[in-house]
Design an enzyme around this catalytic site. Structure first.
Site, mmCIF file in Angstrom:
data_model
loop_
_atom_site.group_PDB
_atom_site.id
_atom_site.type_symbol
_atom_site.label_atom_id
_atom_site.label_comp_id
_atom_site.label_asym_id
_atom_site.label_seq_id
_atom_site.Cartn_x
_atom_site.Cartn_y
_atom_site.Cartn_z
ATOM 1 C CG HIS A 1 38.393 41.978 43.267
ATOM 2 N ND1 HIS A 1 37.497 42.682 44.055
ATOM 3 C CD2 HIS A 1 37.552 40.632 42.783
ATOM 4 C CE1 HIS A 1 36.421 41.828 44.497
ATOM 5 N NE2 HIS A 1 36.576 40.824 43.456
ATOM 6 C CD GLU A 2 38.166 38.739 39.901
ATOM 7 O OE1 GLU A 2 38.349 37.795 40.155
ATOM 8 O OE2 GLU A 2 37.228 39.503 39.647
ATOM 9 C CG HIS B 1 38.237 36.272 44.204
ATOM 10 N ND1 HIS B 1 37.609 35.859 45.462
ATOM 11 C CD2 HIS B 1 37.679 37.086 43.557
ATOM 12 C CE1 HIS B 1 36.488 36.811 45.255
ATOM 13 N NE2 HIS B 1 36.591 37.489 44.211
ATOM 14 C CG HIS C 1 40.787 33.257 50.186
ATOM 15 N ND1 HIS C 1 39.617 33.754 50.261
ATOM 16 C CD2 HIS C 1 40.945 32.275 51.207
ATOM 17 C CE1 HIS C 1 38.823 33.291 51.514
ATOM 18 N NE2 HIS C 1 39.779 32.257 52.095
#
Length: 599
Positions: free
Chosen positions: A391-392, A395, A398
């Site tokens: 998940h992180e 981020h 991205h």
């Protein structure tokens, strides 16, 4: 007597497990020197006031503002990363206490910019862009400013609002210090009878324990500790909401929700429709609770039973290096380029891996245009921590794509799409794990994991969103909200969302008090809309191959160069309809069917 397992101090964590913040500044002294330079140079920004009708002066202002803003962001990121390593470290707290209030002063130096742009005669900006072609890069920025004209204040009022921004942010700072640095929860006994210190970092493991006594003890200790501070935290939260409501009213928005969504060209109906869609499908969550109760063999299901896996498998201890391999295999459909960036992040020191005493709880990705996109973890060797890593890093990658594609002015993405890339990674990972698992029990466990992802990210976050609507609207009407009122609102929402089969324990009534996202008004609904968009992207990537990956990478690279709704639509996901969210709920129902078939 069993030995109490204590958290390590920061200096006991090995260097290779810490993020490399020294790449920003080699020392606090270097930070101080740059801070002094910023304070010396920043007042020069005021000299451009009243001169922006000149294309030459406009270009000079924008160049200087970018240079100094980039420096300010570097200073802020370093200070906060260091303070989050150990919230009890006075030296690092002092850095944040210097930079945070100064940023309010810094903002006041540029407060005239937007009002002055709005005061320019029609055609002045177009001519400036013709005269100096380098200004064309700011066309979307200028258009966005002109669109917000009804909500921009006079120069004097903008300066005033900028100067009080640090004061208005005080409730969040107080909440953060109270919950991260001052609050202690005490000890509980784990499954093996060892006395262990309960923290926000390890609570997630205990609440998933197969030993019902352990999860009940952890649940009651955690929430009863928050209960002891309920009046203080209620005051900090309502003060934060009042601050946001004040800013919305001062800027002539109809309400706080419009103030949050309109600047990014998001219609408030997107928010209302998401809450309505989830309420229309609430029976799916009731079905999940009923099925979970049966699978766990419980006469009565409590809130502390919600996170426990429905099947008993041996708890895996997953070393961090193994977690990296698992995540990379799950993300293989994203292609070699994406995985190479992932490897670069691990190798270059983006990640702060393990929990230590005083470290901020939870996980996040953060950085600036001129730093690496750092990742804070509190890795605890569990499969859920593997998912958090995916998940992180979603981020951070991205951010990496955006900052390596867009100029500084568009080098960040809006909150509405902030959770899409991170959740796409999670969805791809869990799909991979389910599809490739041969062991029936483990597959059952993983199906439950994806169900939990959707429950926690879609149903739960939209319950949070509904709580935010109620609290903001109540305070907008001038009603008072005490700790008891907030507890009552939270209790009723839990009863509605989880249904009659769930025993809504009184301890859960205080759960609102531990949610830091409530200090970022109307943020949490974007987890749900982000998950829906991410599910659509993941489905397209798994089914559409390279073409879908390229469209997705186009989304990652866009940053702030377009409005978020448009960015997603260009990449193939239309969030103005309820279809992505309804499709996610359909997947939830499909997983429930799968669960029933497997047992």
């Amino acid at each position: 007597m069993s030995e109490v397992l204590k958290l390590r101090n920061r200096d006991e964590i090995e260097a290779e497990s810490k993020w490399k913040v020294e790449k920003i500044y080699a020392s606090v002294k270097e930070w101080e020197e740059d801070f002094d330079k910023l304070k010396e140079e920043a007042p020069k920004l005021k000299e451009f006031a009243g001169k922006l009708s000149s294309a030459k002066k406009l270009k000079e202002y924008l160049d200087l503002e970018e240079k100094l803003s980039r420096k300010a962001e570097k200073l802020m990121v370093y200070a906060h990363l260091r303070s989050h390593e150990d919230t009890t470290n006075a030296e690092f707290q002092a850095l944040t206490n210097k930079i945070d209030p100064y940023l309010a002063e810094f903002s006041s130096y540029t407060a005239y910019f937007v009002p002055e742009i709005l005061s320019l005669e029609e055609g002045v900006l177009d001519k400036a862009m013709e005269d100096i072609p380098e200004l064309k890069i700011y066309k979307f920025l200028f258009e966005g400013i002109l669109k917000e004209k009804p909500h921009v204040l006079s120069r004097e009022m903008e300066e005033f609002m900028a100067s009080v921004s640090d004061c208005l942010g005080a409730p969040e700072s107080i909440f953060s210090m109270l919950t991260n640095a001052d609050m202690v929860f005490g000890n509980i006994k784990d499954e093996n009878g060892n006395e262990v210190e309960l923290t926000e970092g390890n609570y997630s493991n205990f609440i998933r324990s197969k030993d019902r006594r352990v999860r009940e003890d952890a649940f009651k200790l955690l929430f009863n500790t928050y209960k002891g501070f309920e009046n203080t935290i209620a005051t900090s939260l309502t003060s934060s909401i009042k601050s946001f409501n004040f800013k919305a009213k001062a800027r002539n928005y109809k309400n706080a929700l419009e103030a949050s969504l309109k600047p990014n060209d998001i219609d408030v109906n997107v928010y209302y429709n998401a809450v309505e869609t989830i309420n229309n499908n609430i029976k799916s969550l009731h079905r999940y609770v009923d099925l979970k109760k049966k699978l766990l063999g419980l006469d009565e299901i409590h809130m502390y039973d919600l996170y426990v896996p429905v099947v008993d498998i041996e708890k895996e201890h997953i070393e961090f290096n193994n977690a990296i391999d698992i995540v990379k295999t799950g993300l293989k459909p994203l292609g070699e380029e994406y995985l190479n960036i992932f490897d670069e992040g691990v190798r270059e020191g983006w990640i702060d891996i393990y929990e230590n005493k005083g470290k901020r709880g939870g996980a996040y990705s953060w950085g600036s245009y001129d730093t690496m996109p750092y990742v804070l973890l509190n890795y605890n060797y569990d499969i859920n921590d593997v998912s958090t890593l995916a998940h992180e890093m979603g981020h951070s990658i991205h951010s990496y794509y955006t900052r390596n594609t867009q100029p500084y002015v568009y080098g960040d993405y809006t909150l509405f799409v902030a959770e899409v890339a991170s959740t796409t990674n999670e969805v791809l990972l869990i799909h991979h794990l389910i599809e490739n698992e041969k062991d029936k029990k483990k597959k059952l466990y993983l199906v439950n994991q994806e169900l939990e992802q959707i429950r926690a990210t879609v149903f739960r976050q939209l319950m949070f969103a509904e709580f935010e609507l109620i609290t903001h609207e109540s305070l907008e009407k001038g009603e008072a909200l005490t700790a008891k009122d907030l507890n009552d609102i939270w209790h009723k929402l839990n009863v509605k969302y989880f249904g009659q089969k769930m025993k809504v324990d009184e301890e859960i009534d205080i759960e609102w008090a531990r949610i830091p996202h409530f200090y970022s008004d109307f943020y949490v609904y974007q987890y749900a809309t982000g998950y829906a968009a991410a599910s659509a992207f993941a489905k397209a990537i798994l089914e559409g191959g390279e073409e879908a990956v390229e469209k997705y990478k186009g989304f990652l690279k866009t940053g702030g160069a377009d409005y978020p709704i448009n960015t997603l639509k260009t990449a193939g996901v239309d969030m103005t309809t309820s279809m992505p969210l309804e499709a996610t709920i359909a997947r939830f129902n499909e997983l429930l069917d799968m669960l029933e078939e497997l047992i």
